[in-house]
Design a protein around this motif. Structure first.
Motif, PDB file in Angstrom:
ATOM      1  N   GLY A   1      33.832  53.929  22.466  1.00  0.00           N
ATOM      2  CA  GLY A   1      35.018  53.061  22.652  1.00  0.00           C
ATOM      3  C   GLY A   1      35.604  52.685  21.304  1.00  0.00           C
ATOM      4  N   MET A   2      36.892  52.921  21.109  1.00  0.00           N
ATOM      5  CA  MET A   2      37.547  52.715  19.807  1.00  0.00           C
ATOM      6  C   MET A   2      38.426  51.470  19.761  1.00  0.00           C
ATOM      7  N   GLY A   3      38.496  50.756  20.873  1.00  0.00           N
ATOM      8  CA  GLY A   3      39.314  49.542  20.869  1.00  0.00           C
ATOM      9  C   GLY A   3      39.496  49.061  22.295  1.00  0.00           C
ATOM     10  N   ALA A   4      39.966  47.838  22.431  1.00  0.00           N
ATOM     11  CA  ALA A   4      40.136  47.260  23.770  1.00  0.00           C
ATOM     12  C   ALA A   4      41.164  46.149  23.705  1.00  0.00           C
ATOM     13  N   TYR A   5      41.650  45.773  24.873  1.00  0.00           N
ATOM     14  CA  TYR A   5      42.518  44.597  24.932  1.00  0.00           C
ATOM     15  C   TYR A   5      42.376  43.945  26.297  1.00  0.00           C
ATOM     16  N   SER A   6      42.810  42.711  26.345  1.00  0.00           N
ATOM     17  CA  SER A   6      42.758  41.935  27.588  1.00  0.00           C
ATOM     18  C   SER A   6      43.790  40.822  27.485  1.00  0.00           C
ATOM     19  N   PRO A   7      44.542  40.471  28.524  1.00  0.00           N
ATOM     20  CA  PRO A   7      44.505  41.057  29.864  1.00  0.00           C
ATOM     21  C   PRO A   7      45.201  42.419  29.911  1.00  0.00           C
ATOM     22  N   VAL A   8      45.159  43.046  31.097  1.00  0.00           N
ATOM     23  CA  VAL A   8      45.732  44.373  31.290  1.00  0.00           C
ATOM     24  C   VAL A   8      46.871  44.261  32.306  1.00  0.00           C
ATOM     25  N   PRO A   9      48.119  44.425  31.842  1.00  0.00           N
ATOM     26  CA  PRO A   9      49.241  44.245  32.762  1.00  0.00           C
ATOM     27  C   PRO A   9      49.217  45.196  33.954  1.00  0.00           C
ATOM     28  N   ALA A  10      48.592  46.388  33.787  1.00  0.00           N
ATOM     29  CA  ALA A  10      48.578  47.353  34.901  1.00  0.00           C
ATOM     30  C   ALA A  10      47.786  46.825  36.100  1.00  0.00           C
ATOM     31  N   LEU A  11      46.825  45.944  35.858  1.00  0.00           N
ATOM     32  CA  LEU A  11      46.057  45.391  36.979  1.00  0.00           C
ATOM     33  C   LEU A  11      46.778  44.139  37.471  1.00  0.00           C
ATOM     34  N   THR A  12      47.654  44.313  38.424  1.00  0.00           N
ATOM     35  CA  THR A  12      48.425  43.188  38.968  1.00  0.00           C
ATOM     36  C   THR A  12      47.465  42.272  39.739  1.00  0.00           C
ATOM     37  N   PRO A  13      47.862  41.034  40.004  1.00  0.00           N
ATOM     38  CA  PRO A  13      46.995  40.142  40.787  1.00  0.00           C
ATOM     39  C   PRO A  13      46.632  40.742  42.144  1.00  0.00           C
ATOM     40  N   GLU A  14      47.571  41.461  42.751  1.00  0.00           N
ATOM     41  CA  GLU A  14      47.308  42.099  44.049  1.00  0.00           C
ATOM     42  C   GLU A  14      46.210  43.170  43.905  1.00  0.00           C
ATOM     43  N   LEU A  15      46.308  43.989  42.846  1.00  0.00           N
ATOM     44  CA  LEU A  15      45.279  45.010  42.620  1.00  0.00           C
ATOM     45  C   LEU A  15      43.937  44.367  42.277  1.00  0.00           C
ATOM     46  N   ALA A  16      43.976  43.278  41.538  1.00  0.00           N
ATOM     47  CA  ALA A  16      42.730  42.583  41.199  1.00  0.00           C
ATOM     48  C   ALA A  16      42.039  42.083  42.468  1.00  0.00           C
ATOM     49  N   ARG A  17      42.806  41.582  43.411  1.00  0.00           N
ATOM     50  CA  ARG A  17      42.215  41.139  44.679  1.00  0.00           C
ATOM     51  C   ARG A  17      41.577  42.315  45.415  1.00  0.00           C
ATOM     52  N   ARG A  18      42.247  43.460  45.366  1.00  0.00           N
ATOM     53  CA  ARG A  18      41.671  44.649  46.024  1.00  0.00           C
ATOM     54  C   ARG A  18      40.378  45.076  45.340  1.00  0.00           C
ATOM     55  N   VAL A  19      40.360  45.032  44.009  1.00  0.00           N
ATOM     56  CA  VAL A  19      39.141  45.411  43.275  1.00  0.00           C
ATOM     57  C   VAL A  19      37.985  44.515  43.705  1.00  0.00           C
ATOM     58  N   GLU A  20      38.267  43.245  43.828  1.00  0.00           N
ATOM     59  CA  GLU A  20      37.206  42.321  44.220  1.00  0.00           C
ATOM     60  C   GLU A  20      36.745  42.598  45.657  1.00  0.00           C
ATOM     61  N   ALA A  21      37.714  42.738  46.569  1.00  0.00           N
ATOM     62  CA  ALA A  21      37.385  42.866  47.998  1.00  0.00           C
ATOM     63  C   ALA A  21      36.851  44.256  48.348  1.00  0.00           C
ATOM     64  N   GLU A  22      37.372  45.302  47.697  1.00  0.00           N
ATOM     65  CA  GLU A  22      37.019  46.667  48.117  1.00  0.00           C
ATOM     66  C   GLU A  22      35.909  47.272  47.264  1.00  0.00           C
ATOM     67  N   ILE A  23      35.690  46.707  46.061  1.00  0.00           N
ATOM     68  CA  ILE A  23      34.714  47.330  45.159  1.00  0.00           C
ATOM     69  C   ILE A  23      33.590  46.370  44.748  1.00  0.00           C
ATOM     70  N   LEU A  24      33.940  45.252  44.127  1.00  0.00           N
ATOM     71  CA  LEU A  24      32.885  44.417  43.536  1.00  0.00           C
ATOM     72  C   LEU A  24      32.008  43.748  44.593  1.00  0.00           C
ATOM     73  N   ARG A  25      32.637  43.075  45.559  1.00  0.00           N
ATOM     74  CA  ARG A  25      31.819  42.407  46.593  1.00  0.00           C
ATOM     75  C   ARG A  25      31.000  43.417  47.404  1.00  0.00           C
ATOM     76  N   PRO A  26      31.622  44.491  47.887  1.00  0.00           N
ATOM     77  CA  PRO A  26      30.817  45.468  48.652  1.00  0.00           C
ATOM     78  C   PRO A  26      29.683  46.081  47.832  1.00  0.00           C
ATOM     79  N   THR A  27      29.879  46.272  46.533  1.00  0.00           N
ATOM     80  CA  THR A  27      28.814  46.884  45.726  1.00  0.00           C
ATOM     81  C   THR A  27      27.633  45.930  45.580  1.00  0.00           C
ATOM     82  N   VAL A  28      27.925  44.668  45.317  1.00  0.00           N
ATOM     83  CA  VAL A  28      26.836  43.685  45.188  1.00  0.00           C
ATOM     84  C   VAL A  28      26.130  43.521  46.539  1.00  0.00           C
ATOM     85  N   ALA A  29      26.889  43.536  47.631  1.00  0.00           N
ATOM     86  CA  ALA A  29      26.284  43.433  48.970  1.00  0.00           C
ATOM     87  C   ALA A  29      25.432  44.682  49.256  1.00  0.00           C
ATOM     88  N   ALA A  30      25.931  45.856  48.855  1.00  0.00           N
ATOM     89  CA  ALA A  30      25.195  47.101  49.102  1.00  0.00           C
ATOM     90  C   ALA A  30      23.868  47.102  48.353  1.00  0.00           C
TER      91      ALA A  30
END
Ligand code: AMP
Ligand code: GLY
Length: 426
Positions: A227-256
């Motif tokens: 990794g050669m660099g990073a930044y935060s926040p990331v405009p490409a991840l809209t609040p709507e997409l962030a909600r999907r990431v949480e609901a479709e990926i993060l919560r199900p993975t921890v539950a799995a």
């Protein structure tokens, strides 16, 4: 309380910096650390994967909390060994860390629980893998199953490249035992984003998004690096997409993982592709990203000790994270030649001047002290982070500070954040 940070990179310097700022922490140690951690913590000369030696040392020094930076000690069972001895270590157990330690395991888990990711097949036989490559055609992505320091992945845009990777991984064993199995997956298109979450085995607390720059050269060209660099926040991840990431990926993975008898406690790193079909997982890691940590931790206001305590108590649902509203941008200064062969022991100038710039932090990665001089000691040498009211200002400040630092062969990317600037929204 007394805290031990395990590791020696820029991420670990950022963890030391963050923990040293906690009103709850009296003393920080870092094993083995680098020249930067030595300024805020006491370095302990024990390697990050010497688990028994670390546990003996932590027990003898009454360490209240150990925070593990890199993946190798986690997948080798550091957290298990510490808890068997009544020591508190923040991070997943060996069984839970398999989500990073074996790509075949994590792909199978995602498939079983319907977590969105690229379609894939696992191969041990090179002839079969070659047949599959010819049948599917490029582009394809080929990955060594095990840990390969971020370098075990080939994004093959031609069939020849794909066949080359089959040969390198399964026949030449370019990644040793990590390449006993080869994963070939569908090529996903879209914007990449890293989303980290704190997890306590049941609950998930999502962090702000960040974006890494894995290729060595400007314009995302050249070989993959840590990794050669990073930044935060990331405009490409809209609040709507962030909600999907949480609901479709993060919560199900921890539950799995809980369902599989591998409850996940620690930082879960999801490397995602924002495809036209929604966010899909490229990889999971069992820890903070490096350099994502150097961009994220300066923005995080919440005390990591509180996070660790809420995790141990299974009460992350009662915690919410507070963030500085400023943007952060991190530029990595690497040794000439990295990620290939490079020299070490080269004197570094300008560290103090850079750190004195407004809202700027200089995190050390591959550095060590030789007498009065700090010298290079690794591929990624430093990570310079700056905060600003917007990403443009953070970028200006980070590069101004980074350019005050010199060492022979210094290599850095000039275009960190370019995808965000291309969107023009910051
Ligand atoms: P990984 O270590 O699995 O994250 O892969 C390293 C890099 O390869 C990622 O950051 C992506 O840029 C790229 N990559 C991995 N998997 C895919 C995929 N399925 N499609 C496109 N690019 C990928
Ligand atoms: N920056 C990518 C990683 O930490 O894996």
């Amino acid at each position: 309380m007394k805290v031990l940070v395990v590791g020696a990179g820029g991420r670990e310097h950022a963890l030391v910096w963050k923990l040293a700022a906690s009103p709850r922490v009296d003393k920080v140690y870092c094993a083995p650390g680098n020249a930067g951690t030595a300024e805020l913590a006491e370095n302990v000369p024990i390697g990050a994967t010497e688990i028994n030696a670390l546990a003996d040392w932590a027990a003898a020094h009454d360490i209240d909390l150990t925070v593990v930076g890199p993946e190798a000690p986690l997948t080798a069972g550091l957290v298990d060994a510490f808890s068997a001895r009544g020591l508190v270590a923040y991070g997943p157990t060996q069984k839970a860390a398999a989500i990073e330690g074996s790509k075949a395991f994590s792909k199978k888990l995602m498939e079983k629980y319907g977590i969105p990711t690229a379609r894939y097949r696992v191969f041990t036989d090179a002839e079969e893998a070659r047949r599959y490559v010819k049948e599917k055609g490029a582009p394809l992505v080929l990955k060594a199953d095990g840990l390969a320091a971020g370098k075990g992945v080939t994004v093959a845009l031609t069939e020849e490249e794909a066949l080359g990777a089959v040969h390198a991984i399964l026949e030449e064993r370019a990644f040793g035992a990590a390449g006993e199995r080869l994963i070939i997956e569908e090529y996903l298109e879209g914007e990449e984003v890293t989303v980290l979450a704190f997890a306590d085995g049941e609950h998930v607390l999502m962090l702000e998004p960040s974006q890494d720059h894995k290729r060595a050269l400007d314009g995302d060209r050249g070989p993959n690096t840590g990794g050669m660099g990073a930044y935060s926040p990331v405009p490409a991840l809209t609040p709507e997409l962030a909600r999907r990431v949480e609901a479709e990926i993060l919560r199900p993975t921890v539950a799995a993982l809980a369902e599989e008898g591998r409850p996940y406690r620690g930082v879960l790193y999801a490397g995602l592709m924002l495809t036209a079909d929604g966010p899909k997982v490229l990889e999971f890691n069992a820890r903070f990203g490096d350099p994502e940590a150097e961009a994220l931790l300066p923005r995080l206001m919440t005390d990591l000790v509180e996070v660790a305590e809420a995790t141990a108590a299974g009460r992350l649902d009662r915690l919410s994270l507070a963030w500085r509203p400023e943007a952060a941008l991190t530029v990595v200064l690497a040794s000439g030649g990295y990620p290939g062969h490079y020299e070490t022991g080269i004197p570094i100038q300008g560290l103090k001047e850079a750190a004195a710039q407004p809202e700027s932090l200089v995190f050390h990665a591959g550095t060590r002290r030789e007498g009065n001089q700090v010298v290079t000691a690794g591929g990624r040498v430093l990570a310079v982070t700056a905060l600003g009211p917007d990403l443009r200002t953070a970028r200006e400040r980070a590069y101004r500070a980074a350019d005050l630092i010199s060492f022979r062969g210094r290599h850095l990317r000039r275009d960190i954040g370019w995808r965000a600037f291309k969107l023009g929204s910051c």
